[in-house]
Design an enzyme around this catalytic site. Structure first.
Site, mmCIF file in Angstrom:
data_model
loop_
_atom_site.group_PDB
_atom_site.id
_atom_site.type_symbol
_atom_site.label_atom_id
_atom_site.label_comp_id
_atom_site.label_asym_id
_atom_site.label_seq_id
_atom_site.Cartn_x
_atom_site.Cartn_y
_atom_site.Cartn_z
ATOM 1 N N GLY A 1 0.902 -1.096 -0.001
ATOM 2 C CA GLY A 1 -0.106 -0.155 -0.055
ATOM 3 C C GLY A 1 0.885 1.429 0.079
ATOM 4 O O GLY A 1 2.003 1.319 -0.673
ATOM 5 N N SER A 2 0.419 2.349 0.655
ATOM 6 C CA SER A 2 0.884 3.545 0.446
ATOM 7 C C SER A 2 2.368 3.533 1.280
ATOM 8 O O SER A 2 3.232 4.536 1.158
ATOM 9 C CB SER A 2 0.060 4.815 1.358
ATOM 10 O OG SER A 2 -1.126 4.716 0.470
ATOM 11 N N THR A 3 2.657 2.425 2.020
ATOM 12 C CA THR A 3 3.906 2.485 2.841
ATOM 13 C C THR A 3 5.070 2.474 1.723
ATOM 14 O O THR A 3 6.197 2.570 2.086
ATOM 15 C CB THR A 3 4.113 1.400 3.803
ATOM 16 O OG1 THR A 3 3.989 0.059 2.994
ATOM 17 C CG2 THR A 3 3.076 1.459 4.831
ATOM 18 N N LEU A 4 4.665 2.222 0.487
ATOM 19 C CA LEU A 4 5.713 2.157 -0.723
ATOM 20 C C LEU A 4 5.956 3.533 -0.955
ATOM 21 O O LEU A 4 7.078 3.623 -1.879
ATOM 22 C CB LEU A 4 5.391 1.139 -1.795
ATOM 23 C CG LEU A 4 6.334 0.494 -2.595
ATOM 24 C CD1 LEU A 4 7.187 -0.529 -1.777
ATOM 25 C CD2 LEU A 4 5.617 -0.379 -3.644
#
Lengths: 379, 617
Positions: free
Chosen positions: B327-330
């Site tokens: 998800g957005s942690t990338l």
């Protein structure tokens, strides 16, 4: 067809009525008696060797029942029929051996078994009878003593199944196959010159086998045989423990069920290949001589049947079956007493296990057939 | 073949004579061989009888293997995690018991004995000798032992045997990391060094217990046993002492681990905390945990089935084997890739209307914020987690560059942690798609890869590892769980060295600072998605929130952004490291079905960082 003519019985006037019935059903009484005594002794030893496991003994009893049934069935087949089917039987056996090598199930590291769907089958067992039958059939049609050409053909016939069985690898059975073939050739009158030549050739052949043809474990068995003390914890263990069991039995033995070596887990495979040490520890030298006498009596009867057989096929076959049976006994006892290297050959009709039992008794069925289907021209 | 014609020349008389002659020879040979056998037997049984009798006495000396004591497992501070405790077995020696049935009846009045146990007892009874103790009940507790001890005089032949059994004093805590031992099974038996395990009953099955089996096991010893003629052991003498297995000190800080596990509450999920300076794993959490003792003591099929078929999958080590879309942690990594590729700079911005559209495609790729973020630069895009900015950036980067940059950090590769069974995750590429799906790469897939969705999968461990790499300026270490190895009885322990495996190349160090600054704002900024955790924070944290779905998007599925956006809320993620400028801990958290990363996952990370960084206070 297993037929007999009425005339077969005209000569039996001096035979008692009971024997007549036996003869009618193609049973050879002396042979049967010998086998029954042997089997009885075997069950007794097995009971002791199995730590008094009645379940195991009754299993063996069932197997014996089957094997004796097979023997009686085979005895009904006339030698002529046997001769006729010899090459076919050999062919079937050969195909099965090929099948085992190609798709046989790997059991215990060796490919010996063929799964026929409803039961598993060891084709090398069939070969034990099919090979001497084929050779006897082949040589019975030649002028004896066999000429070089016939010998060569016979040797090829022998080597094919022997090689395939050895490749499985089953050294014990290939050894038995080889001896059954050699007996046929020898009884057929193989010239002494050839015998001497082949004995001389044995030395380079065995060297070749040693370096190229043997598995490591087989080599180590031979080495241990030469010097059993070299590896007392490894492969020398069997022979050493076995000698101790036999030797400590002494003249009279320790008594039935009273063996110590065999019961303390020191002796491996004591129900199968190493059952003789159990027997001789408990029954001593006297017992061992009695057991050997029983075997000798069976062999003697087999040789008498061979001597009385009326044509080349039956006499060669009867002789080979009888002598191979003796080789069984000799190799087994020789191996457990340290005279011979350890090869996996059970003590016939005493060791626990079913496959070889059926073949052995089928062989005796053939002997009975030969003895009871005699025609009354000679004498 | 033999010619039939020759039959006419057969000389039957001669052949018969020849045969009889040969038969006679074989008969003579048979007799000779029989004589040889008998001679051999006479030699063995008469001439050497005394010799073999002596040997048979000696034969009562037997060498038995002794199992070594399994090494202990501690955490990094020396807190005991796995030990060996005596386990007491109730046994009956048949020859001392006058009436077995009666004895068992008596015992049933004192301790619980199941019918199965009695059945098993009678089965073993048949195989053993009368002087050997036959087990009836395993694992007696203290009360049961006392009861039997008090009634000992009424119970002839009953004895209690002590055996060492593996014990995990902290129970289910860190059960996935530590693992457990169980009885050696058939398959394991085949692959074992047989002499070394000749006396061993248990073997490590998962976790550290399995991965470090070799070190924990120790070396087998031998005892010389003298038996009498019935096989009863008369005397025994140790020939070779067994060598106990080595002790392991894990990198785990069990207090931090405990805080982490408790922080999950009723939620399932995983957390991995790594020391970015050396790759040491400080906490390795997979929730739900399980009680390792179940496996040590013959797990009954019912319990095992319940464990293995539970929809919560308690036996799955989510930290290593759970593969989730990051998800957005990338996004920080995609942003860094953009900066390093000179495609963007920190002051360039774009206008986010709440959706993004590709040329020649009327599909709308939506932002999680419907009304859009307005004018957005990189920092804002990270702080507020703007999707549109990263859609645009991914399109510029293209899948190839994204893939190669993420691969430098180790996305889609096993981290190489020293626990077996790690899942590799997945980093998609054009070649990968062609190979596995037999389809070309679509631009839409580039977009969603840029926000950590689509095909990309990471394990929590992998996520923690790439976070650590980002935090420490590009140093790649293999994560490890073993801090030190100790010899039993020796004070000193051997510290394990960090396993440095490379450096992520930096084109411009300033780029890294931009990303880390933005990640600090995620936590400390007024609009940061994780600002909820910055209250009373005594150190600076750099973090990034995320949400993820567990199901994979099928190749032929329409990318219904709205539908995905809803499901995105399923799993909450948070990555962080602290202190932001000189990180000593990097944490990745995933809370299954947790909802928002900032609200659910970030507080867990905060508690873990607090527990680790403020432990001295």
């Amino acid at each position: 067809m297993p037929g007999f003519s009425k005339s077969e019985f005209t000569d039996t006037t001096r035979i008692h009525a009971g024997r007549r019935v036996l003869h009618r059903f193609h049973v050879d009484l002396p042979l049967l008696l010998g086998l029954i005594v042997l089997v009885a002794v075997g069950l007794l030893v097995l009971y002791s060797a199995s730590e008094q496991d009645a379940g195991l003994v009754s299993k063996q009893l069932i197997r014996l029942g089957i094997a004796f049934t097979v023997m009686f069935a085979v005895a009904q087949i006339s030698p002529d029929t046997l001769r006729y089917w010899s090459p076919w039987l050999f062919g079937v056996g050969l195909i099965m051996l090929i099948a085992v090598l190609v798709l046989g199930e790997v059991g215990k590291g060796a490919q010996r078994w063929l799964n026929l769907g409803f039961f598993t089958f060891q084709p090398s067992e069939l070969m034990k009878l099919a090979l001497p039958m084929l050779l006897a059939w082949y040589l019975s049609e030649a002028i004896l003593p066999p000429k070089f050409k016939h010998i060569m053909v016979a040797v090829v016939m022998m080597l094919i199944p022997i090689y395939m069985v050895a490749k499985q690898p089953d050294l014990g059975t290939s050894l038995l196959l080889a001896s059954s073939g050699i007996f046929v050739l020898f009884l057929a009158g193989l010239r002494w010159l050839y015998i001497i030549i082949s004995m001389l050739m044995l030395i380079p052949t065995s060297l070749l086998l040693w370096f190229y043809g043997m598995h490591d474990y087989q080599r180590s068995r031979v080495l241990t045989f030469i010097n059993p003390d070299s590896d007392l914890r490894g492969s020398g263990y069997h022979i050493n423990q076995s000698s101790i069991a036999i030797g400590s039995g002494g003249t009279y033995g320790k008594g039935w069920l009273n063996g110590t070596q065999s019961h303390l887990d020191f002796l491996p495979e004591r129900k199968t290949d190493f059952i003789f040490p159990v027997f001789s520890e408990e029954f001593g030298l006297i017992g061992a001589i009695i057991l050997l006498t029983i075997y000798a009596a069976i062999v003697a009867r087999g040789l008498v049947i061979a001597a009385q057989a009326q044509d080349t096929f039956t006499r060669l076959l009867a002789g080979s079956i009888t002598l191979t049976f003796f080789i069984y006994v000799f190799i087994n006892i020789g191996m457990v007493s340290g005279l011979l290297p350890v090869v996996g050959i059970p003590l016939p009709l005493v060791s626990y296990g079913g496959t070889s039992m059926v073949t052995l008794l089928a062989g005796f069925g053939i002997l009975m057939s030969i003895q009871t289907h005699r025609k009354l021209i000679a004498s | 073949m033999v010619q039939r014609a020759s039959i006419t020349f057969k000389d039957h008389f001669r052949e018969t004579h020849l045969f009889q002659q040969r038969l006679l020879i074989t008969a003579i040979i048979t007799i000779i061989l029989l004589a040889v056998l008998i001679a051999r037997l006479v030699f063995l049984q008469v001439l050497s009888h005394d010799h073999f009798t002596t040997l048979s006495e000696k034969n009562r000396l037997d060498i038995l293997p002794i199992a070594p004591i399994r090494g202990l497992i501690y955490d990094r501070n020396g807190v005991l995690l796995a030990q060996n405790l005596p386990s007491f077995t109730l046994q009956i020696v048949p020859e001392h018991s006058k009436d077995l049935k009666k004895t068992i009846e008596e015992l049933k009045k004192l301790v619980v004995i199941s019918d199965d146990e009695i059945k098993q007892f009678y089965k073993v009874l048949k195989e053993k000798r009368r002087f050997e103790g036959i087990p009836l009940r395993f694992r007696l507790n203290d009360v049961e032992r006392a009861k039997i001890a008090v009634n000992q005089d009424r119970l002839p032949g009953v004895k209690i045997e002590a055996q060492l059994a593996r014990d995990y004093p902290l129970g289910s805590l860190a059960s996935h990391a530590i693992g457990y031992v169980g009885r050696i099974n058939e398959r394991e038996l085949q692959n074992l060094n047989a002499p070394r395990y000749s006396a061993t009953e248990y073997i490590g099955k998962v976790g550290v217990e399995r991965s470090y089996e070799d070190i924990l096991h120790g070396e087998v010893g031998t005892v010389l046993v003298e038996r009498n003629s019935q096989g009863r052991v008369m005397r025994s003498e140790t020939e070779l002492d067994p060598e106990p297995g080595k002790d392991l000190y894990l990198t785990l800080d069990i207090k931090v681990q405990e805080v982490a596990e408790k922080s999950f509450g009723d939620d399932n999920g995983a957390l991995v905390a790594i020391d970015p300076r050396n790759g040491e794993v400080i906490a390795l959490v997979s929730i739900p945990t399980f009680d390792p003792h179940i496996f040590v003591h013959r797990v009954d099929t019912k319990t095992y089935k319940a464990l293995s078929t539970s929809s919560d999958h308690p036996l799955l080590n989510r930290a290593l084997q759970g593969q989730y879309p990051p998800g957005s942690t990338l996004k920080p990594f995609i942003g860094l890739a953009g900066l390093e590729a000179n495609l963007i700079s920190s002051d360039e911005s774009l206008k986010c209307p709440g959706y993004y559209m590709l040329k020649n495609d009327d599909r709308k790729y939506r932002d999680w914020k419907k009304e859009g973020h307005g004018e957005t630069n990189l920092t804002k895009a990270l702080v507020e987690s703007c999707d549109v900015y990263f859609y645009d950036l991914s399109l510029a980067l293209k899948i190839d560059r994204m893939e190669s940059y993420l691969a430098r950090f180790g996305v889609g590769q096993p981290t190489g942690i020293d626990i077996r069974g790690e899942a590799p995750g997945l980093l998609p590429s054009k070649q990968w798609k062609q190979k596995t799906h037999r389809l070309p790469w679509f631009p839409g897939e580039t977009l969603i890869t840029g926000i950590g969705q689509g095909f990309t999968l990471t394990t929590p461990l992998q996520l923690a590892n790439i976070t650590a790499i980002l935090g420490n300026g590009g140093q790649r270490y293999k994560p490890r769980i073993i801090h030190a190895i100790g010899e039993p009885g020796v004070e000193e322990i051997t510290l394990q060295k960090p396993r440095h495996v490379g450096v992520v190349q930096k084109d411009n160090p300033e780029n890294w600072n931009i990303i880390i600054k933005a990640m600090k704002q995620v936590v400390h900024g007024l609009r940061g998605t994780a600002r909820g955790i910055n209250r009373n924070l005594e150190y600076k944290v750099a973090g990034k929130t995320g949400t993820a779905q567990v199901f994979g998007i099928k190749e032929d599925e329409e990318y219904d952004e709205e539908k995905i956006a809803k499901k995105l809320r399923d799993h909450a993620l948070f990555i962080s490291f602290a202190p932001a400028d000189e990180p000593r801990i990097a944490v990745a958290v995933i809370v299954e079905n947790g909802g928002s990363g900032g609200a659910v996952a970030a507080p867990i990370a905060r508690k873990v960082m607090d527990a680790y960084l403020l432990k001295d206070n």
